[in-house]
Design a protein around this motif. Sequence first.
Motif, PDB file in Angstrom:
ATOM      1  N   ARG A  16       1.526   2.555   4.980  1.00 37.47           N
ATOM      2  CA  ARG A  16       2.410   1.521   4.444  1.00 37.47           C
ATOM      3  C   ARG A  16       2.246   0.220   5.229  1.00 37.47           C
ATOM      4  O   ARG A  16       2.186  -0.865   4.650  1.00 37.47           O
ATOM      5  CB  ARG A  16       3.869   1.980   4.502  1.00 37.47           C
ATOM      6  CG  ARG A  16       4.263   2.970   3.422  1.00 37.47           C
ATOM      7  CD  ARG A  16       5.745   3.328   3.521  1.00 37.47           C
ATOM      8  NE  ARG A  16       6.583   2.135   3.446  1.00 37.47           N
ATOM      9  CZ  ARG A  16       6.938   1.543   2.311  1.00 37.47           C
ATOM     10  NH1 ARG A  16       6.517   2.018   1.153  1.00 37.47           N
ATOM     11  NH2 ARG A  16       7.716   0.481   2.333  1.00 37.47           N
ATOM     12  N   ALA A  17       2.176   0.346   6.543  1.00 34.19           N
ATOM     13  CA  ALA A  17       2.015  -0.843   7.387  1.00 34.19           C
ATOM     14  C   ALA A  17       0.684  -1.529   7.099  1.00 34.19           C
ATOM     15  O   ALA A  17       0.604  -2.766   7.056  1.00 34.19           O
ATOM     16  CB  ALA A  17       2.108  -0.459   8.859  1.00 34.19           C
ATOM     17  N   ALA A  18      -0.369  -0.726   6.885  1.00 34.42           N
ATOM     18  CA  ALA A  18      -1.686  -1.295   6.601  1.00 34.42           C
ATOM     19  C   ALA A  18      -1.682  -2.019   5.258  1.00 34.42           C
ATOM     20  O   ALA A  18      -2.241  -3.118   5.129  1.00 34.42           O
ATOM     21  CB  ALA A  18      -2.744  -0.195   6.606  1.00 34.42           C
ATOM     22  N   THR A  19      -1.042  -1.411   4.251  1.00 30.06           N
ATOM     23  CA  THR A  19      -0.951  -2.059   2.936  1.00 30.06           C
ATOM     24  C   THR A  19      -0.158  -3.351   3.024  1.00 30.06           C
ATOM     25  O   THR A  19      -0.550  -4.388   2.483  1.00 30.06           O
ATOM     26  CB  THR A  19      -0.282  -1.110   1.917  1.00 30.06           C
ATOM     27  OG1 THR A  19      -1.061   0.074   1.794  1.00 30.06           O
ATOM     28  CG2 THR A  19      -0.157  -1.778   0.554  1.00 30.06           C
ATOM     29  N   ARG A  20       0.962  -3.297   3.726  1.00 26.53           N
ATOM     30  CA  ARG A  20       1.820  -4.474   3.895  1.00 26.53           C
ATOM     31  C   ARG A  20       1.060  -5.599   4.595  1.00 26.53           C
ATOM     32  O   ARG A  20       1.117  -6.762   4.182  1.00 26.53           O
ATOM     33  CB  ARG A  20       3.047  -4.062   4.699  1.00 26.53           C
ATOM     34  CG  ARG A  20       4.165  -5.069   4.747  1.00 26.53           C
ATOM     35  CD  ARG A  20       5.399  -4.432   5.352  1.00 26.53           C
ATOM     36  NE  ARG A  20       5.135  -3.920   6.692  1.00 26.53           N
ATOM     37  CZ  ARG A  20       5.551  -2.738   7.135  1.00 26.53           C
ATOM     38  NH1 ARG A  20       6.225  -1.924   6.347  1.00 26.53           N
ATOM     39  NH2 ARG A  20       5.282  -2.353   8.370  1.00 26.53           N
TER      40      ARG A  20
END
Length: 228
Positions: A16-20
């Motif tokens: 999720r952090a990478a996508t964000r």
Amino acid sequence: MGNSAINAGGLRERKRAATRATITAVARSLTAERGLSGYTVEEVCERAGISRRTFFNYFPTKEDAILGHIDDDFPEEVVARFMAGGAGSPAGEISASLLDDLVRLSLDLSERMSASEEETRQLIGVIKKEPQLMLRIIGATEEREADFARLLAAREGVAADHPVVRMAVVLLGNVARKTSADYFSEGNTRPYKDMLLENISAARTLFSLPFTMSSSDTSQSNPSEGAQ
């Protein structure tokens, strides 16, 4: 809960952090290229390799995507290292290493900028032309400073409105902003670290000068007031 469940949860959060972070990087890049109104959410999605629905699961607007998420500004491992620095001090007492740890935190964060330096320079130019984005940045900065004050207070075991906490956030925040502005100014060739340490040193010199005024001095009437 088993280790596999914990690891799975950690993996999901990292994804999720990478996508964000990818969405924010793309939004900043497009803003630097075309300005805030020069592209659509769909174009962000296309470059980021996500659906429109996914975009809005992370950010409500393009402006929010440009600003990014506070968790991306304060990576977990960097925050953990900062919090551990105050472990040896009694709760309620400001730790002796606080200033050093704050400077190290600033340097750690500067090394983890998601955008390239050139993109950041371009974005700074765009921000100057986009008043609505500047207002959002000011608001976001205030929110993030409040979040950081709570983090700092938790480390030191004091209230978030403790005078040292409030001044640390205000003073270090302004020193960091001034350093960043100078670092990204046209023609600068100096490393960010050198500039930050120089500004911190200047601030320490200023605040080490003799200061004799007390609270009782401010409560005394101005002599000119009695003559009126």
